[in-house]
Design a protein around this motif. Structure first.
Motif, mmCIF file in Angstrom:
data_model
loop_
_atom_site.group_PDB
_atom_site.id
_atom_site.type_symbol
_atom_site.label_atom_id
_atom_site.label_comp_id
_atom_site.label_asym_id
_atom_site.label_seq_id
_atom_site.Cartn_x
_atom_site.Cartn_y
_atom_site.Cartn_z
ATOM 1 N N LEU A 57 20.086 3.715 -22.431
ATOM 2 C CA LEU A 57 21.495 3.561 -22.653
ATOM 3 C C LEU A 57 22.017 4.487 -24.081
ATOM 4 O O LEU A 57 21.135 4.613 -24.747
ATOM 5 C CB LEU A 57 21.681 2.009 -23.169
ATOM 6 C CG LEU A 57 21.309 1.079 -21.933
ATOM 7 C CD1 LEU A 57 21.223 -0.469 -22.600
ATOM 8 C CD2 LEU A 57 22.442 0.864 -20.895
ATOM 9 N N ALA A 58 23.138 4.891 -23.872
ATOM 10 C CA ALA A 58 23.796 5.466 -25.201
ATOM 11 C C ALA A 58 25.344 5.274 -25.030
ATOM 12 O O ALA A 58 25.891 5.152 -24.080
ATOM 13 C CB ALA A 58 23.341 6.994 -24.953
ATOM 14 N N PRO A 59 25.757 5.510 -26.174
ATOM 15 C CA PRO A 59 27.425 5.399 -26.227
ATOM 16 C C PRO A 59 27.830 6.442 -25.628
ATOM 17 O O PRO A 59 27.540 7.499 -25.698
ATOM 18 C CB PRO A 59 27.665 5.487 -27.988
ATOM 19 C CG PRO A 59 26.412 6.173 -28.505
ATOM 20 C CD PRO A 59 25.534 5.684 -27.682
ATOM 21 N N ALA A 60 28.941 6.324 -24.864
ATOM 22 C CA ALA A 60 29.788 7.323 -24.053
ATOM 23 C C ALA A 60 30.463 8.390 -24.958
ATOM 24 O O ALA A 60 30.653 9.353 -24.784
ATOM 25 C CB ALA A 60 30.606 6.845 -22.966
ATOM 26 N N LEU A 61 31.259 7.699 -26.008
ATOM 27 C CA LEU A 61 31.936 8.116 -26.814
ATOM 28 C C LEU A 61 33.070 9.014 -26.107
ATOM 29 O O LEU A 61 33.670 8.445 -24.927
ATOM 30 C CB LEU A 61 31.317 9.163 -27.903
ATOM 31 C CG LEU A 61 30.300 8.565 -28.792
ATOM 32 C CD1 LEU A 61 29.566 9.834 -29.614
ATOM 33 C CD2 LEU A 61 30.846 7.485 -29.291
ATOM 34 N N SER A 62 33.629 10.240 -26.306
ATOM 35 C CA SER A 62 34.659 10.926 -25.560
ATOM 36 C C SER A 62 34.059 12.098 -25.131
ATOM 37 O O SER A 62 34.880 13.035 -24.478
ATOM 38 C CB SER A 62 36.002 11.345 -26.286
ATOM 39 O OG SER A 62 35.227 12.013 -27.695
ATOM 40 N N ASP A 63 32.739 12.418 -25.082
ATOM 41 C CA ASP A 63 32.533 13.819 -24.494
ATOM 42 C C ASP A 63 31.541 13.630 -23.399
ATOM 43 O O ASP A 63 31.259 12.529 -22.763
ATOM 44 C CB ASP A 63 31.866 14.674 -25.575
ATOM 45 C CG ASP A 63 30.843 13.963 -26.439
ATOM 46 O OD1 ASP A 63 30.399 12.650 -26.037
ATOM 47 O OD2 ASP A 63 30.151 14.793 -27.333
ATOM 48 N N ASP A 64 30.570 14.688 -23.050
ATOM 49 C CA ASP A 64 29.502 14.378 -21.984
ATOM 50 C C ASP A 64 28.395 13.680 -22.730
ATOM 51 O O ASP A 64 27.775 14.287 -23.750
ATOM 52 C CB ASP A 64 29.200 15.769 -21.592
ATOM 53 C CG ASP A 64 28.252 15.596 -20.431
ATOM 54 O OD1 ASP A 64 27.712 14.559 -20.030
ATOM 55 O OD2 ASP A 64 27.909 16.819 -19.847
ATOM 56 N N PRO A 65 28.194 12.460 -22.317
ATOM 57 C CA PRO A 65 26.859 11.705 -22.984
ATOM 58 C C PRO A 65 25.434 12.232 -22.361
ATOM 59 O O PRO A 65 24.707 11.356 -22.766
ATOM 60 C CB PRO A 65 27.353 10.175 -22.230
ATOM 61 C CG PRO A 65 27.923 10.370 -21.149
ATOM 62 C CD PRO A 65 28.854 11.732 -21.140
ATOM 63 N N THR A 66 25.254 13.231 -21.628
ATOM 64 C CA THR A 66 24.095 13.520 -21.003
ATOM 65 C C THR A 66 23.029 13.922 -22.195
ATOM 66 O O THR A 66 21.996 13.296 -22.165
ATOM 67 C CB THR A 66 24.201 14.871 -20.396
ATOM 68 O OG1 THR A 66 25.162 14.610 -19.284
ATOM 69 C CG2 THR A 66 22.955 15.261 -19.828
ATOM 70 N N ALA A 67 23.300 14.521 -23.344
ATOM 71 C CA ALA A 67 22.464 14.864 -24.404
ATOM 72 C C ALA A 67 21.962 13.409 -25.035
ATOM 73 O O ALA A 67 20.919 13.434 -25.360
ATOM 74 C CB ALA A 67 23.017 15.811 -25.299
ATOM 75 N N ARG A 68 22.887 12.732 -25.357
ATOM 76 C CA ARG A 68 22.709 11.272 -25.936
ATOM 77 C C ARG A 68 21.784 10.530 -24.902
ATOM 78 O O ARG A 68 20.644 9.708 -25.379
ATOM 79 C CB ARG A 68 23.771 10.516 -26.373
ATOM 80 C CG ARG A 68 24.577 11.099 -27.550
ATOM 81 C CD ARG A 68 25.650 10.452 -27.790
ATOM 82 N NE ARG A 68 26.680 10.219 -27.097
ATOM 83 C CZ ARG A 68 27.636 10.841 -26.610
ATOM 84 N NH1 ARG A 68 27.805 12.097 -27.332
ATOM 85 N NH2 ARG A 68 28.567 10.750 -25.604
#
Length: 223
Positions: free
Chosen positions: A129-140
Motif C-alpha cells: 500500500l502507498a499513497p497515490a498522490l497526483s503522480d505515478d505511484p509505482t515508485a512508492r
C-alpha cells in the motif's frame, strides 16, 4: 456408677480411620483429580484449536472483503508522463499481479490509496500500500513493505472487457496505460499452494468507476 460406665463405654469403643484407609482415600482423590485435570486440558486444547481455526477463517474473510471493496472502489487515477507530458490512467493488470488505485484504504487514510497484490513462492499472497498522490505511484509501491495477506495461497487475475460486438470476455492482462480505461470487473482466483484441506476462493468485483472524465478511452485497442 455402673450405669454411667455403661453409657461411656460406646464412646470408648469409637475409633478413627486407620492409616491404610487414609492412604486409600488420598489415592482415590489423586486419581479423580488426575482424570479431571486431563479432561480439562483436553477441553482447553480443543477450544484453543477451534478458536485458532475460527480466527484464521475470520482473518481470511476480512482480507477477502477488503480486497473486494478496494476493487469495487478502483479509481481511474490519472498522472502526467514526464517524458511525453501526456496523461495516463494507472492500472497495471497482469496474470500474476495487479496494481491499482482505490478510494478505499484499510488504514483509513485521506485521499486515494495505491494497492498492489502479488503472490510469492510458497508463502502466499502479499499486499503493498502507498499513497497515490497526483503522480505515478509505482515508485512508492516498490518502496512499500509487503504484507502477507493470504498465507498459503497463490493468486491469478483476469479482467473483464467488452469487444466491438458488445460481448463481454475475460483477458489475462490489462495495460490501462494503453487503454486509458479500467476493466468492467476483476476476477481473482485463489488456490492453495500445498495439499492443505482448503477450498479455492474466487473474488469477482465489478469496477464502478471505469473511465476518467477527461481522458478518452482507447477502446479500439482492446481486442
Amino acid at each position: 456408677m455402673n450405669r454411667i460406665q455403661q453409657q461411656a463405654n460406646p464412646l470408648h469403643q469409637q475409633r478413627g480411620f486407620t492409616l491404610l484407609e487414609i492412604i486409600l482415600a488420598l489415592a482415590l482423590t489423586a486419581t479423580l483429580m488426575t482424570m479431571l485435570t486431563a479432561g480439562m486440558f483436553s477441553v482447553v486444547r480443543d477450544w484453543d484449536n477451534n478458536a485458532s481455526t475460527l480466527e484464521d477463517n475470520l482473518d481470511e474473510s476480512i482480507a477477502i472483503l477488503q480486497l473486494e471493496r478496494a476493487l469495487q472502489g478502483a479509481f481511474p487515477h490519472s498522472y502526467r508522463d514526464p517524458e511525453t507530458l501526456g496523461r495516463h490512467v494507472y492500472f497495471e493488470g497482469e496474470s500474476d499481479q495487479l496494481s491499482w488505485v482505490s478510494t478505499v484504504s484499510p488504514e483509513r487514510r485521506d485521499g486515494l490509496t495505491a494497492w498492489r497484490l502479488f503472490w510469492r513462492g510458497d508463502e502466499g499472497v502479499y499486499l503493498q500500500l502507498a499513497p497515490a498522490l497526483s503522480d505515478d505511484p509505482t515508485a512508492r509501491l516498490d518502496d512499500a513493505e509487503p504484507r502477507l495477506l493470504l498465507p498459503g495461497y497463490r493468486a491469478s487475475f483476469q479482467y473483464l472487457y467488452e469487444d466491438l460486438e458488445f460481448d463481454r470476455l475475460w483477458r489475462e492482462d490489462w495495460p490501462a496505460f494503453t487503454f486509458s480505461v479500467l476493466p468492467f470487473a476483476v476476477h481473482i482466483h485463489l488456490e492453495p499452494i500445498d495439499d492443505r484441506n482448503v477450498e479455492t476462493l474466487d473474488i469477482v468485483a465489478p469496477v464502478n468507476a471505469r473511465q476518467h472524465r477527461s481522458i478518452r478511452p482507447n477502446l479500439e485497442l482492446i481486442p
